[in-house]
Motif scaffolding. Structure first.
Motif, PDB file in Angstrom:
ATOM      1  N   ALA A  18       0.806  -1.294  -0.001  1.00 20.74           N
ATOM      2  CA  ALA A  18      -0.004  -0.031   0.227  1.00 20.74           C
ATOM      3  C   ALA A  18       0.775   1.281   0.151  1.00 20.74           C
ATOM      4  O   ALA A  18       0.448   2.223  -0.332  1.00 20.74           O
ATOM      5  CB  ALA A  18      -0.900   0.000   1.272  1.00 20.74           C
ATOM      6  N   GLY A  19       2.002   1.165   0.481  1.00 20.18           N
ATOM      7  CA  GLY A  19       2.907   2.397   0.828  1.00 20.18           C
ATOM      8  C   GLY A  19       2.627   3.309   1.994  1.00 20.18           C
ATOM      9  O   GLY A  19       3.246   4.174   2.081  1.00 20.18           O
ATOM     10  N   PHE A  20       1.835   2.587   2.709  1.00 20.57           N
ATOM     11  CA  PHE A  20       1.419   3.240   4.130  1.00 20.57           C
ATOM     12  C   PHE A  20       1.064   2.283   5.284  1.00 20.57           C
ATOM     13  O   PHE A  20       0.827   1.138   4.781  1.00 20.57           O
ATOM     14  CB  PHE A  20       0.425   4.296   4.152  1.00 20.57           C
ATOM     15  CG  PHE A  20      -0.625   3.847   3.621  1.00 20.57           C
ATOM     16  CD1 PHE A  20      -1.539   3.414   4.222  1.00 20.57           C
ATOM     17  CD2 PHE A  20      -1.080   4.204   2.135  1.00 20.57           C
ATOM     18  CE1 PHE A  20      -3.204   2.937   3.572  1.00 20.57           C
ATOM     19  CE2 PHE A  20      -2.241   3.850   1.659  1.00 20.57           C
ATOM     20  CZ  PHE A  20      -3.350   3.121   2.392  1.00 20.57           C
ATOM     21  N   ASN A  21       1.385   2.673   6.427  1.00 20.72           N
ATOM     22  CA  ASN A  21       1.011   1.464   7.517  1.00 20.72           C
ATOM     23  C   ASN A  21      -0.450   1.064   7.531  1.00 20.72           C
ATOM     24  O   ASN A  21      -1.315   2.018   7.478  1.00 20.72           O
ATOM     25  CB  ASN A  21       1.407   1.930   8.601  1.00 20.72           C
ATOM     26  CG  ASN A  21       1.289   1.025   9.970  1.00 20.72           C
ATOM     27  OD1 ASN A  21       1.605  -0.149   9.466  1.00 20.72           O
ATOM     28  ND2 ASN A  21       0.964   1.454  10.997  1.00 20.72           N
ATOM     29  N   ILE A  22      -0.720   0.000   7.462  1.00 25.73           N
ATOM     30  CA  ILE A  22      -2.075  -0.757   7.249  1.00 25.73           C
ATOM     31  C   ILE A  22      -2.294  -1.243   8.914  1.00 25.73           C
ATOM     32  O   ILE A  22      -1.827  -2.432   9.047  1.00 25.73           O
ATOM     33  CB  ILE A  22      -2.219  -1.562   6.452  1.00 25.73           C
ATOM     34  CG1 ILE A  22      -2.334  -0.989   4.970  1.00 25.73           C
ATOM     35  CG2 ILE A  22      -3.597  -2.361   6.661  1.00 25.73           C
ATOM     36  CD1 ILE A  22      -2.484  -2.131   3.802  1.00 25.73           C
ATOM     37  N   ALA A  23      -2.797  -0.434   9.725  1.00 29.63           N
ATOM     38  CA  ALA A  23      -3.003  -0.974  10.806  1.00 29.63           C
ATOM     39  C   ALA A  23      -4.190  -1.652  11.337  1.00 29.63           C
ATOM     40  O   ALA A  23      -4.308  -2.678  12.292  1.00 29.63           O
ATOM     41  CB  ALA A  23      -2.920   0.115  12.123  1.00 29.63           C
ATOM     42  N   ARG A  24      -5.286  -1.302  10.544  1.00 23.95           N
ATOM     43  CA  ARG A  24      -6.679  -2.043  10.402  1.00 23.95           C
ATOM     44  C   ARG A  24      -6.310  -3.234   9.808  1.00 23.95           C
ATOM     45  O   ARG A  24      -5.361  -3.846   9.307  1.00 23.95           O
ATOM     46  CB  ARG A  24      -7.675  -1.400   9.939  1.00 23.95           C
ATOM     47  CG  ARG A  24      -7.711   0.116  10.408  1.00 23.95           C
ATOM     48  CD  ARG A  24      -9.236   0.186  11.079  1.00 23.95           C
ATOM     49  NE  ARG A  24      -9.048   1.268  11.586  1.00 23.95           N
ATOM     50  CZ  ARG A  24      -9.780   1.713  12.623  1.00 23.95           C
ATOM     51  NH1 ARG A  24     -10.545   0.946  13.149  1.00 23.95           N
ATOM     52  NH2 ARG A  24      -9.850   3.149  13.166  1.00 23.95           N
ATOM     53  N   GLY A  25      -7.428  -4.235   9.770  1.00 26.29           N
ATOM     54  CA  GLY A  25      -7.324  -5.747   9.275  1.00 26.29           C
ATOM     55  C   GLY A  25      -7.428  -5.843   7.838  1.00 26.29           C
ATOM     56  O   GLY A  25      -7.090  -6.458   7.173  1.00 26.29           O
ATOM     57  N   ALA A  26      -7.955  -4.540   7.098  1.00 27.14           N
ATOM     58  CA  ALA A  26      -8.312  -4.743   5.696  1.00 27.14           C
ATOM     59  C   ALA A  26      -8.457  -3.384   5.107  1.00 27.14           C
ATOM     60  O   ALA A  26      -8.652  -2.477   5.450  1.00 27.14           O
ATOM     61  CB  ALA A  26      -9.533  -5.601   5.558  1.00 27.14           C
ATOM     62  N   LEU A  27      -8.069  -3.512   3.936  1.00 31.68           N
ATOM     63  CA  LEU A  27      -7.823  -2.304   3.094  1.00 31.68           C
ATOM     64  C   LEU A  27      -8.475  -2.657   1.538  1.00 31.68           C
ATOM     65  O   LEU A  27      -8.089  -3.628   1.036  1.00 31.68           O
ATOM     66  CB  LEU A  27      -6.596  -1.758   2.785  1.00 31.68           C
ATOM     67  CG  LEU A  27      -6.437  -0.434   2.056  1.00 31.68           C
ATOM     68  CD1 LEU A  27      -7.035   0.867   2.780  1.00 31.68           C
ATOM     69  CD2 LEU A  27      -4.990  -0.081   1.725  1.00 31.68           C
ATOM     70  N   ALA A  28      -9.684  -2.032   0.952  1.00 31.45           N
ATOM     71  CA  ALA A  28     -10.107  -2.191  -0.115  1.00 31.45           C
ATOM     72  C   ALA A  28      -9.933  -0.983  -1.070  1.00 31.45           C
ATOM     73  O   ALA A  28     -10.074  -0.007  -0.796  1.00 31.45           O
ATOM     74  CB  ALA A  28     -11.696  -2.618  -0.227  1.00 31.45           C
ATOM     75  N   CYS A  29      -9.798  -1.599  -2.426  1.00 30.72           N
ATOM     76  CA  CYS A  29      -9.793  -0.816  -3.467  1.00 30.72           C
ATOM     77  C   CYS A  29     -11.059  -0.900  -4.428  1.00 30.72           C
ATOM     78  O   CYS A  29     -11.488  -1.998  -4.723  1.00 30.72           O
ATOM     79  CB  CYS A  29      -8.455  -0.865  -4.183  1.00 30.72           C
ATOM     80  SG  CYS A  29      -8.447   0.265  -5.768  1.00 30.72           S
ATOM     81  N   GLY A  30     -11.769   0.073  -4.649  1.00 27.90           N
ATOM     82  CA  GLY A  30     -13.065   0.005  -5.672  1.00 27.90           C
ATOM     83  C   GLY A  30     -13.383   1.212  -6.371  1.00 27.90           C
ATOM     84  O   GLY A  30     -12.508   2.185  -6.403  1.00 27.90           O
ATOM     85  N   GLU A  31     -14.452   0.855  -7.217  1.00 24.50           N
ATOM     86  CA  GLU A  31     -14.753   1.969  -8.160  1.00 24.50           C
ATOM     87  C   GLU A  31     -16.103   2.463  -7.801  1.00 24.50           C
ATOM     88  O   GLU A  31     -17.006   1.811  -7.450  1.00 24.50           O
ATOM     89  CB  GLU A  31     -14.831   1.488  -9.621  1.00 24.50           C
ATOM     90  CG  GLU A  31     -13.667   1.132 -10.280  1.00 24.50           C
ATOM     91  CD  GLU A  31     -13.913   0.457 -11.683  1.00 24.50           C
ATOM     92  OE1 GLU A  31     -14.891   0.721 -12.551  1.00 24.50           O
ATOM     93  OE2 GLU A  31     -13.136  -0.383 -12.160  1.00 24.50           O
ATOM     94  N   VAL A  32     -16.225   3.800  -7.428  1.00 26.51           N
ATOM     95  CA  VAL A  32     -17.605   4.332  -7.018  1.00 26.51           C
ATOM     96  C   VAL A  32     -18.284   4.825  -8.327  1.00 26.51           C
ATOM     97  O   VAL A  32     -17.746   5.564  -9.292  1.00 26.51           O
ATOM     98  CB  VAL A  32     -17.190   5.751  -6.109  1.00 26.51           C
ATOM     99  CG1 VAL A  32     -18.475   6.565  -5.767  1.00 26.51           C
ATOM    100  CG2 VAL A  32     -16.145   5.448  -5.060  1.00 26.51           C
ATOM    101  N   PRO A  33     -19.544   4.446  -8.307  1.00 30.61           N
ATOM    102  CA  PRO A  33     -20.245   4.636  -9.819  1.00 30.61           C
ATOM    103  C   PRO A  33     -20.478   6.187  -9.783  1.00 30.61           C
ATOM    104  O   PRO A  33     -20.765   7.016  -8.756  1.00 30.61           O
ATOM    105  CB  PRO A  33     -21.467   3.835  -9.469  1.00 30.61           C
ATOM    106  CG  PRO A  33     -21.187   2.988  -8.465  1.00 30.61           C
ATOM    107  CD  PRO A  33     -20.169   3.412  -7.597  1.00 30.61           C
TER     108      PRO A  33
END
Length: 129
Positions: free
Chosen positions: A54-69
């Motif tokens: 990701a290029g930054f600290n992921i402290a939470r359990g998940a990170l999602a990438c999506g498209e906003v309509p």
């Protein structure tokens, strides 16, 4: 008419978030699988490896990438007016100039827990997606 859902492209997550209770993200993924293939990529890894990707600290359990309509950008106001006409008693939350995405996420989760029907953000607020 309900807005279309956000289209998920990929999910980065820690093993415990994906495979263990209480989150069990694998259950949500399995619900969206057709023909034994997920419609998005799932990357499971350690906190260090996910942070590297990701290029930054992921402290939470998940990170999602999506498209906003684009529906939200063009029809949000109309959707809100139509919804208010159909349901005259609604619980709305109006936010002005919320600039921190972590704070906005907390506000959205709290609003969901309190059964808020819609959240309206000013143009100078951070992106809710």
């Amino acid at each position: 008419e309900s807005p279309p859902p956000v289209r998920i492209r990929s999910i980065l997550c820690k093993p415990n978030t994906f495979f263990e209770a209480p989150v069990l993200l694998i259950d949500d993924v399995e619900k969206r699988i057709s023909n034994h293939k997920a419609p998005f990529k799932v990357i499971v890894g350690t906190e260090d490896s996910l942070s590297e990707i990701a290029g930054f600290n992921i402290a939470r359990g998940a990170l999602a990438c999506g498209e906003v309509p684009t529906y939200y950008q063009h029809n949000g106001y109309e959707w809100l007016l139509n919804t208010i006409r159909q349901k005259p008693t609604m619980r709305l939350l109006a936010l002005d100039a919320v600039s921190d995405t972590a704070n906005l996420g907390s506000i959205i989760r709290t609003a969901a827990a309190l059964s808020i029907d819609a959240i309206i953000c000013s143009d100078d607020s951070c992106d809710a997606f």
